[in-house]
Design an enzyme around this catalytic site. Structure first.
Site, short mmCIF file in Angstrom:
data_model
loop_
_atom_site.label_atom_id
_atom_site.label_comp_id
_atom_site.label_asym_id
_atom_site.label_seq_id
_atom_site.Cartn_x
_atom_site.Cartn_y
_atom_site.Cartn_z
N GLU A 23 -1.93 -3.15 4.73
CA GLU A 23 -2.63 -3.99 3.75
C GLU A 23 -1.62 -4.77 2.90
O GLU A 23 -1.76 -5.97 2.67
CB GLU A 23 -3.52 -3.15 2.83
CG GLU A 23 -4.86 -2.76 3.43
CD GLU A 23 -4.82 -1.45 4.19
OE1 GLU A 23 -3.74 -0.85 4.35
OE2 GLU A 23 -5.90 -1.01 4.65
N TYR A 24 -0.59 -4.07 2.41
CA TYR A 24 0.41 -4.73 1.55
C TYR A 24 1.19 -5.78 2.33
O TYR A 24 1.53 -6.83 1.81
CB TYR A 24 1.36 -3.68 0.96
CG TYR A 24 0.91 -3.18 -0.40
CD1 TYR A 24 -0.31 -2.53 -0.53
CD2 TYR A 24 1.68 -3.36 -1.53
CE1 TYR A 24 -0.74 -2.07 -1.76
CE2 TYR A 24 1.25 -2.92 -2.77
CZ TYR A 24 0.05 -2.27 -2.88
OH TYR A 24 -0.38 -1.83 -4.11
N GLU A 25 1.49 -5.47 3.57
CA GLU A 25 2.26 -6.40 4.41
C GLU A 25 1.50 -7.71 4.59
O GLU A 25 2.07 -8.80 4.49
CB GLU A 25 2.52 -5.73 5.76
CG GLU A 25 3.41 -6.52 6.68
CD GLU A 25 3.84 -5.67 7.88
OE1 GLU A 25 3.50 -4.47 7.93
OE2 GLU A 25 4.50 -6.23 8.76
N GLU B 134 2.40 9.10 8.13
CA GLU B 134 2.73 7.98 7.22
C GLU B 134 2.58 8.50 5.80
O GLU B 134 1.50 8.96 5.42
CB GLU B 134 1.80 6.78 7.43
CG GLU B 134 2.20 5.60 6.55
CD GLU B 134 1.18 4.45 6.52
OE1 GLU B 134 1.53 3.39 6.00
OE2 GLU B 134 0.05 4.64 6.99
N LYS C 125 12.61 1.03 -12.28
CA LYS C 125 13.43 1.53 -13.41
C LYS C 125 14.29 2.71 -12.95
O LYS C 125 13.79 3.62 -12.27
CB LYS C 125 12.53 1.98 -14.56
CG LYS C 125 11.81 0.81 -15.21
CD LYS C 125 11.09 1.23 -16.46
CE LYS C 125 10.45 -0.01 -17.08
NZ LYS C 125 9.11 0.20 -17.53
N GLU D 191 -1.79 10.57 1.63
CA GLU D 191 -2.05 9.68 0.48
C GLU D 191 -2.42 10.51 -0.74
O GLU D 191 -3.36 11.30 -0.70
CB GLU D 191 -3.16 8.67 0.84
CG GLU D 191 -3.64 7.81 -0.31
CD GLU D 191 -2.52 7.09 -1.08
OE1 GLU D 191 -1.70 6.41 -0.46
OE2 GLU D 191 -2.47 7.25 -2.32
N ASP E 36 5.93 2.55 -3.21
CA ASP E 36 6.05 2.07 -4.58
C ASP E 36 7.53 1.94 -4.94
O ASP E 36 8.29 2.90 -4.76
CB ASP E 36 5.37 3.04 -5.55
CG ASP E 36 3.86 3.11 -5.32
OD1 ASP E 36 3.24 2.04 -5.14
OD2 ASP E 36 3.31 4.22 -5.30
N ASN F 114 0.27 15.36 -2.34
CA ASN F 114 1.53 14.75 -2.77
C ASN F 114 2.59 15.07 -1.71
O ASN F 114 2.69 16.21 -1.26
CB ASN F 114 1.94 15.35 -4.11
CG ASN F 114 3.10 14.60 -4.75
OD1 ASN F 114 4.01 14.13 -4.06
ND2 ASN F 114 3.05 14.48 -6.06
N1 SAM Z 1 1.34 1.89 2.87
C1 SAM Z 1 0.28 1.13 2.26
C2 SAM Z 1 0.43 -0.33 2.55
O1 SAM Z 1 1.52 -0.74 2.98
O2 SAM Z 1 -0.53 -1.10 2.37
C3 SAM Z 1 0.17 1.41 0.75
C4 SAM Z 1 1.32 0.98 -0.10
S1 SAM Z 1 1.11 1.42 -1.82
C5 SAM Z 1 2.24 0.38 -2.62
C6 SAM Z 1 1.92 2.99 -1.92
C7 SAM Z 1 0.99 4.19 -1.76
O3 SAM Z 1 1.77 5.38 -1.77
C8 SAM Z 1 -0.03 4.35 -2.87
O4 SAM Z 1 -1.33 4.38 -2.31
C9 SAM Z 1 0.34 5.66 -3.55
O5 SAM Z 1 -0.78 6.38 -4.04
C10 SAM Z 1 1.05 6.40 -2.43
N2 SAM Z 1 2.03 7.39 -2.90
C11 SAM Z 1 3.00 7.20 -3.82
N3 SAM Z 1 3.72 8.32 -4.01
C12 SAM Z 1 3.18 9.26 -3.18
C13 SAM Z 1 3.47 10.63 -2.93
N4 SAM Z 1 4.46 11.25 -3.59
N5 SAM Z 1 2.74 11.29 -2.02
C14 SAM Z 1 1.72 10.66 -1.35
N6 SAM Z 1 1.40 9.36 -1.55
C15 SAM Z 1 2.12 8.66 -2.45
#
Ligand code: SAM
Length: 213
Positions: free
Chosen positions: A193-195, A45, A123, A70, A119, A97
């Protein structure tokens, strides 16, 4: 997702190498045999946040290996705590990353990629940061097998429409789509969590599955 910077997060992660393997690149091509000790499928994930989805999936599917990816250590520690509490061998966490996925996994080593509530970066100038941008689709392709799959869900209609276009332009095959996951016949959904947060506010959840060909 924003989290207050937690300076102790790095030490907490390092103290649990059974869940957070050090030097992920050193396991490239050997994740299943060396780290999980089996040859089961490996699902990752990308952007796993606080880890509810991946930990629950790992509990429900003990015959599948899971890795949470993450970027933020301050967020990842919540996922680690969930994993410690679950006390199961088939889930790991990498605070990297997604841009370096190709350094960490061999071609075909990952059997499925999950993207949950990525995310949206609305923009246009931030398009390259969206996890469904072409550059990331290239990356997932380098770690998946020939017909590997991405499973994607979000509450954000703009990101969902953008992603469907991005998948289609890339030549991915759309094999499942729902514009209202929680009122669909899809079985076995595990909420993130977001869902939980957005669906409790009455927002529809969009979900799709796509396959490389
Ligand atoms: N999947 C989780 C949920 O649905 O509750 C978290 C959603 S949160 C909006 C998006 C997560 O993606 C953040 O914790 C962010 O740090 C991570 N993220 C964003 N870009 C990333 C990247 N390039 N590599 C790894 N993680 C990333």
């Amino acid at each position: 997702m924003r989290a207050r910077n937690k300076p102790w997060a790095e030490d907490h992660l390092k103290a649990h190498p059974q869940y957070v393997p050090a030097e992920p690149e050193s396991h490239k091509g050997k994740w299943k045999a060396d780290v999980f000790g089996n040859h089961n499928e490996l699902h990752i994930e990308v952007g796993s946040g606080k880890g509810r989805f991946i930990t629950e999936m790992a509990k429900m599917h003990p015959d599948v290996n899971y890795i949470a990816i993450e970027l933020s250590e301050s967020i990842a520690i919540s996922a680690l705590d969930r994993m410690i509490e679950a006390d199961i061998p088939n889930v790991k966490l990498l605070t990297i990353n997604a841009e370096i996925l190709g350094d960490v996994f061999e071609r075909g080593e990952v059997d499925r990629v999950y993207l949950n509530f990525s995310d949206p970066w609305p923009k246009t100038r931030h398009e390259k940061r969206r996890l469904t941008f072409k550059k990331f689709l290239d990356l997932y392709k380098t770690v998946l097998p020939e017909n590997g799959e991405i499973h994607f869900k979000t509450d954000n209609r703009g990101l969902f429409e953008y992603s469907l276009q991005s998948f289609s332009a890339y030549g991915l095959l759309l094999t499942y789509v729902s514009l209202d996951l929680h009122n669909s016949d899809f079985e076995g959904n595990v909420m993130t969590e977001y869902e939980e947060k957005f669906s409790s506010m009455g927002q529809s959840i969009y979900r799709c599955e796509v396959r490389y060909q």
